[in-house]
Motif scaffolding. Structure first.
Motif, PDB file in Angstrom:
ATOM      1  N   UNK A 112       0.832  -1.214   0.000  1.00 59.56           N
ATOM      2  CA  UNK A 112       0.000   0.000   0.000  1.00 59.56           C
ATOM      3  C   UNK A 112       0.864   1.261   0.000  1.00 59.56           C
ATOM      4  N   UNK A 113       2.003   1.184   0.686  1.00 55.26           N
ATOM      5  CA  UNK A 113       2.936   2.329   0.703  1.00 55.26           C
ATOM      6  C   UNK A 113       3.479   2.604  -0.705  1.00 55.26           C
ATOM      7  N   UNK A 114       3.746   1.518  -1.453  1.00 56.30           N
ATOM      8  CA  UNK A 114       4.269   1.692  -2.819  1.00 56.30           C
ATOM      9  C   UNK A 114       3.184   2.294  -3.727  1.00 56.30           C
ATOM     10  N   UNK A 115       1.923   1.863  -3.543  1.00 55.39           N
ATOM     11  CA  UNK A 115       0.817   2.470  -4.316  1.00 55.39           C
ATOM     12  C   UNK A 115       0.759   3.980  -4.063  1.00 55.39           C
ATOM     13  N   UNK A 116       0.893   4.373  -2.802  1.00 54.79           N
ATOM     14  CA  UNK A 116       0.869   5.794  -2.443  1.00 54.79           C
ATOM     15  C   UNK A 116       2.048   6.536  -3.060  1.00 54.79           C
ATOM     16  N   UNK A 117       3.205   5.907  -2.950  1.00 50.62           N
ATOM     17  CA  UNK A 117       4.439   6.497  -3.475  1.00 50.62           C
ATOM     18  C   UNK A 117       4.326   6.776  -4.973  1.00 50.62           C
ATOM     19  N   UNK A 118       3.738   5.822  -5.687  1.00 47.82           N
ATOM     20  CA  UNK A 118       3.618   5.949  -7.146  1.00 47.82           C
ATOM     21  C   UNK A 118       2.309   6.626  -7.572  1.00 47.82           C
ATOM     22  N   UNK A 119       1.466   6.957  -6.591  1.00 46.92           N
ATOM     23  CA  UNK A 119       0.149   7.552  -6.866  1.00 46.92           C
ATOM     24  C   UNK A 119      -0.592   6.733  -7.923  1.00 46.92           C
ATOM     25  N   UNK A 120      -0.653   5.465  -7.661  1.00 46.92           N
ATOM     26  CA  UNK A 120      -1.223   4.524  -8.634  1.00 46.92           C
ATOM     27  C   UNK A 120      -2.509   3.936  -8.095  1.00 46.92           C
ATOM     28  N   UNK A 121      -3.480   3.740  -8.988  1.00 43.21           N
ATOM     29  CA  UNK A 121      -4.770   3.194  -8.569  1.00 43.21           C
ATOM     30  C   UNK A 121      -4.647   1.693  -8.298  1.00 43.21           C
ATOM     31  N   UNK A 122      -5.380   1.237  -7.283  1.00 40.44           N
ATOM     32  CA  UNK A 122      -5.291  -0.180  -6.866  1.00 40.44           C
ATOM     33  C   UNK A 122      -5.756  -1.148  -7.965  1.00 40.44           C
ATOM     34  N   UNK A 123      -6.469  -0.633  -8.957  1.00 37.40           N
ATOM     35  CA  UNK A 123      -6.947  -1.522 -10.021  1.00 37.40           C
ATOM     36  C   UNK A 123      -5.819  -1.891 -10.991  1.00 37.40           C
ATOM     37  N   UNK A 124      -4.642  -1.257 -10.810  1.00 36.71           N
ATOM     38  CA  UNK A 124      -3.494  -1.560 -11.682  1.00 36.71           C
ATOM     39  C   UNK A 124      -2.383  -2.208 -10.847  1.00 36.71           C
ATOM     40  N   UNK A 125      -2.416  -3.530 -10.715  1.00 37.38           N
ATOM     41  CA  UNK A 125      -1.419  -4.196  -9.866  1.00 37.38           C
ATOM     42  C   UNK A 125       0.001  -4.032 -10.405  1.00 37.38           C
ATOM     43  N   UNK A 126       0.961  -4.118  -9.499  1.00 42.10           N
ATOM     44  CA  UNK A 126       2.372  -4.068  -9.880  1.00 42.10           C
ATOM     45  C   UNK A 126       2.823  -5.461 -10.338  1.00 42.10           C
ATOM     46  N   UNK A 127       3.872  -5.488 -11.131  1.00 45.78           N
ATOM     47  CA  UNK A 127       4.506  -6.772 -11.470  1.00 45.78           C
ATOM     48  C   UNK A 127       5.346  -7.214 -10.271  1.00 45.78           C
ATOM     49  N   UNK A 128       5.858  -8.432 -10.343  1.00 44.47           N
ATOM     50  CA  UNK A 128       6.769  -8.845  -9.277  1.00 44.47           C
ATOM     51  C   UNK A 128       7.908  -9.677  -9.834  1.00 44.47           C
ATOM     52  N   UNK A 129       8.980  -9.725  -9.039  1.00 46.37           N
ATOM     53  CA  UNK A 129      10.217 -10.381  -9.465  1.00 46.37           C
ATOM     54  C   UNK A 129      10.378 -11.717  -8.750  1.00 46.37           C
ATOM     55  N   UNK A 130      10.608 -12.767  -9.539  1.00 47.58           N
ATOM     56  CA  UNK A 130      10.903 -14.093  -8.993  1.00 47.58           C
ATOM     57  C   UNK A 130      12.391 -14.382  -9.203  1.00 47.58           C
ATOM     58  N   UNK A 131      12.890 -15.401  -8.498  1.00 51.47           N
ATOM     59  CA  UNK A 131      14.326 -15.695  -8.588  1.00 51.47           C
ATOM     60  C   UNK A 131      14.672 -16.625  -9.745  1.00 51.47           C
ATOM     61  N   UNK A 132      13.658 -17.256 -10.368  1.00 50.28           N
ATOM     62  CA  UNK A 132      13.929 -18.160 -11.484  1.00 50.28           C
ATOM     63  C   UNK A 132      12.659 -18.887 -11.899  1.00 50.28           C
ATOM     64  N   UNK A 133      12.780 -19.737 -12.912  1.00 50.74           N
ATOM     65  CA  UNK A 133      11.611 -20.446 -13.443  1.00 50.74           C
ATOM     66  C   UNK A 133      10.933 -21.316 -12.393  1.00 50.74           C
ATOM     67  N   UNK A 134      11.733 -22.001 -11.584  1.00 47.16           N
ATOM     68  CA  UNK A 134      11.181 -22.879 -10.549  1.00 47.16           C
ATOM     69  C   UNK A 134      10.327 -22.055  -9.581  1.00 47.16           C
TER      70      UNK A 134
END
Length: 202
Positions: A49-71
Motif C-alpha cells: 500500500x505504501x508503494x501504491x501511495x508512493x507511485x500515486x497509482x490506482x489499486x486496479x493496476x497491480x504491480x509486477x513482481x520479481x521471482x528468482x527463477x523459473x522454478x
C-alpha cells in the motif's frame, strides 16, 4: 539511505541488510537489467500500500513482481508447457510475462482476470535479494510523476528521500523498460515493446 552493492558479486552482508528492511515492511529501490525498480516484500500488504501511495497509482493496476527463477515462478503462476519453454528461452532477461496467478499471490497483486506480471531480471543484485527473502518482491519503475525514468541511484535517493528506506547503488541503468508479453491461453500478445527483443512473438 544509499548503499553501494557490487553489481557482479553482491556482498552478502549488504544483501542481508536489505533483506531485514524488506522483512520490516520497508521500501527499497534496486537495479534491474532495464531500469531501477522500487519494491517491497510481496507478502507485506502494508508495504504494498505504501508503494501504491508512493507511485500515486490506482489499486486496479497491480504491480509486477520479481521471482528468482523459473522454478520460483511456478509457485506463483500457472505455467503451461508453452509458457515454460518460452520463458526458459528468454529468462533471466528484460521481459515481463503476463501469466495467470496462483493462490500464493496476494489478491491485491492480481488483475480482475487473475493475471500477474512476472519478471526474472538478469541482474545479480536483484536476484540475490529475492533469493535471500525467499519470496518475490513487487516491482515498479523509479520515475518522476510525469513518467520520466530516473536511472541514477543518487537522483532516486534525492528525489524520494525518506519515502524509500534504502536505495541500492548498483551503477547507472538504462532508460528502456522491459518488454511486456502476455502468455495467457498460450497466445502470445505483445503489450509493450521495451528492451527485450519481441520479434519472435510478432
Amino acid at each position: 539511505m544509499l548503499i553501494k552493492i557490487n553489481p557482479v558479486n553482491p556482498q552478502m552482508r549488504l544483501v542481508r541488510r536489505v533483506h531485514d528492511v524488506f522483512k520490516k515492511g520497508g521500501i527499497v529501490a534496486y537495479p534491474t537489467d532495464t531500469v531501477y525498480g522500487i519494491g517491497c516484500d510481496i507478502m507485506n500488504k502494508k508495504a504494498i500500500e505504501k508503494v501504491y501511495l508512493l507511485k500515486q497509482r490506482h489499486k486496479s493496476k497491480p504491480f509486477s513482481f520479481i521471482c528468482s527463477g523459473l522454478k520460483n515462478i511456478s509457485h506463483y503462476a500457472k505455467v503451461s508447457n508453452y509458457a515454460y519453454k518460452t520463458m526458459k528461452r528468454l529468462l533471466p532477461g528484460p521481459y515481463t510475462f503476463i501469466l495467470e496467478g496462483s493462490r500464493q499471490v496476494p489478491k491485491m497483486m492480481l488483475t480482475k482476470r487473475k493475471t500477474a506480471g512476472i519478471r526474472v531480471p538478469e541482474n545479480a543484485i536483484c536476484l540475490s535479494l529475492v533469493k535471500e527473502l525467499g519470496n518475490p518482491i513487487i516491482t515498479t519503475s523509479a520515475t518522476m510523476p510525469d513518467g520520466t525514468i530516473i536511472n541514477d541511484p543518487s537522483l532516486i535517493h534525492d528525489y524520494y528521500r525518506s519515502r524509500i528506506d534504502i536505495v541500492i547503488d548498483g551503477g547507472p541503468s538504462g532508460d528502456n523498460p522491459s518488454s511486456v508479453v502476455s502468455l495467457i491461453d498460450d497466445i502470445p500478445e505483445i503489450i509493450r515493446k521495451g528492451k527485450g527483443d519481441v520479434s519472435s512473438f510478432e
